[in-house]
Design an enzyme around this catalytic site. Structure first.
Site, short mmCIF file in Angstrom:
data_model
loop_
_atom_site.label_atom_id
_atom_site.label_comp_id
_atom_site.label_asym_id
_atom_site.label_seq_id
_atom_site.Cartn_x
_atom_site.Cartn_y
_atom_site.Cartn_z
N ASP A 226 0.94 -1.29 0.10
CA ASP A 226 0.05 -0.21 0.01
C ASP A 226 0.75 1.09 0.08
O ASP A 226 1.68 1.48 0.90
CB ASP A 226 -1.15 0.01 1.31
CG ASP A 226 -2.12 -1.09 1.20
OD1 ASP A 226 -2.34 -1.26 0.24
OD2 ASP A 226 -2.11 -1.81 2.24
N LEU A 227 0.85 1.95 -1.13
CA LEU A 227 1.81 3.18 -1.23
C LEU A 227 1.71 4.18 0.27
O LEU A 227 0.58 4.75 0.34
CB LEU A 227 1.44 4.02 -2.58
CG LEU A 227 2.28 5.21 -2.96
CD1 LEU A 227 3.75 4.81 -3.17
CD2 LEU A 227 1.84 5.79 -3.97
N ASP A 228 2.76 4.39 0.68
CA ASP A 228 3.01 5.39 1.72
C ASP A 228 1.98 4.85 2.82
O ASP A 228 1.83 5.74 3.62
CB ASP A 228 2.61 6.75 1.33
CG ASP A 228 3.81 7.11 0.39
OD1 ASP A 228 4.96 6.49 0.45
OD2 ASP A 228 3.68 8.28 -0.43
N GLU A 229 1.59 3.59 3.10
CA GLU A 229 0.73 3.27 4.13
C GLU A 229 1.11 2.33 5.01
O GLU A 229 0.40 1.50 5.87
CB GLU A 229 -0.62 3.27 3.63
CG GLU A 229 -1.28 4.18 2.96
CD GLU A 229 -2.69 4.16 2.58
OE1 GLU A 229 -3.54 3.09 2.76
OE2 GLU A 229 -3.21 4.79 1.51
#
Length: 285
Positions: A226-229
């Site tokens: 999950d991008l940047d999560e």
């Protein structure tokens, strides 16, 4: 008399006697505990402990491991024992911005970060001279949409050949593929700005300026798909006001990014971070 310092970490399902399983053996061996942290998560029913201890005699590591394995087995503990003298190998990935890389290299050089850096990987040639000055191999691996899979395969080969225990994305301005994220999940740290409201796309600080933001921050986290999560390790925040133009916000943001990233790397290296599902338990010093 020789003195050495060690770190023992463990996590397991919550049960009575977990602290004694760790501290009891240390007392039995007369090892002095210099720092002790523990946390019992009532939501996940998981127990976490970190004990740093001093040994003022010859330390039979193999025997200690055998004895603790018996104790740990009774509680289903996942555990790790490591000397503070050990320096884990860390591969750094970077693009053109050098503020985070510079900070990590400086703290590595003065011994504030107890790590080895066997490789710096970049999709641009710009920072090769900085790596050369520090005597660290620099791998320039340009990437395009068409060559992404091939480039990432080269990146992973360097990481594995380096025996790296940690990968740090020090402002590596490329979105990793799902496959690479899965390979690095839990042992790669990324840094990105944290602005509220969330500003995506180009020039986030210019967008923040237009909205009159009053805080600037950064988040360091483990990467996942999950991008940047991914699970958060450390965050930093500083107040700003109407006198901050976009270039001032950018400068402030870069300062927070480098401090937050180096803190997250140190916490990981010092075994202060535990994964707890999609969250982390962090025993900050």
């Amino acid at each position: 008399m020789t003195t050495s310092n060690w770190i023992l970490t463990a996590q397991c399902p919550s049960r009575l006697g977990t602290i004694d399983a760790v501290t009891g053996l240390l007392y039995q061996h007369q090892h002095y505990v210099t720092e002790l942290n523990s946390f019992d998560d009532c939501h996940s029913n998981q127990f976490f402990i970190r004990a740093q201890f001093r040994v003022e005699e010859a330390f039979d590591e193999a025997d200690f491991r055998r004895q603790f394995a018996v104790r740990a087995g009774k509680f289903g503990m996942q555990w790790r024992l490591r000397s503070t003298a050990d320096k884990p190998k860390v591969v750094i990935m970077v693009s053109k911005f050098d503020h985070c890389l510079n900070d990590l290299l400086y703290k590595h050089r003065i011994g504030q970060l107890s790590i080895e850096i066997p490789a710096i990987i970049s999709n641009h040639p710009d920072l090769a001279s900085l790596a050369e000055w520090h005597g660290i191999p620099y791998y320039h691996l340009p990437v395009t949409a068409a060559s992404k899979a091939e480039q990432e395969a080269k990146v992973m080969k360097i990481i594995k050949d380096s025996d790296a225990e940690l990968v740090v994305l020090a402002r590596y301005m490329q979105v990793l593929s799902s496959n690479m994220c899965q390979q690095l999940e839990g042992w790669a740290i990324n840094i990105h700005h944290s602005l509220l409201p969330g500003f995506k796309g180009a020039k986030p600080y210019h967008q923040a300026y237009e909205k009159g933001v009053k805080t600037v921050g950064a988040t360091a986290h483990y990467i996942n798909d999950d991008l940047d999560e991914g699970p958060i390790i450390a965050q930093g925040i500083e107040p700003v006001d109407h006198t901050y133009y976009p270039q001032d916000l950018i400068a402030k943001g870069r300062d927070i990014e480098r401090l937050t990233l180096s803190r997250a790397v140190r916490y990981h290296v010092e075994q202060r971070v535990f994964l707890n599902g999609d969250r982390t338990v962090v025993f900050a010093d």
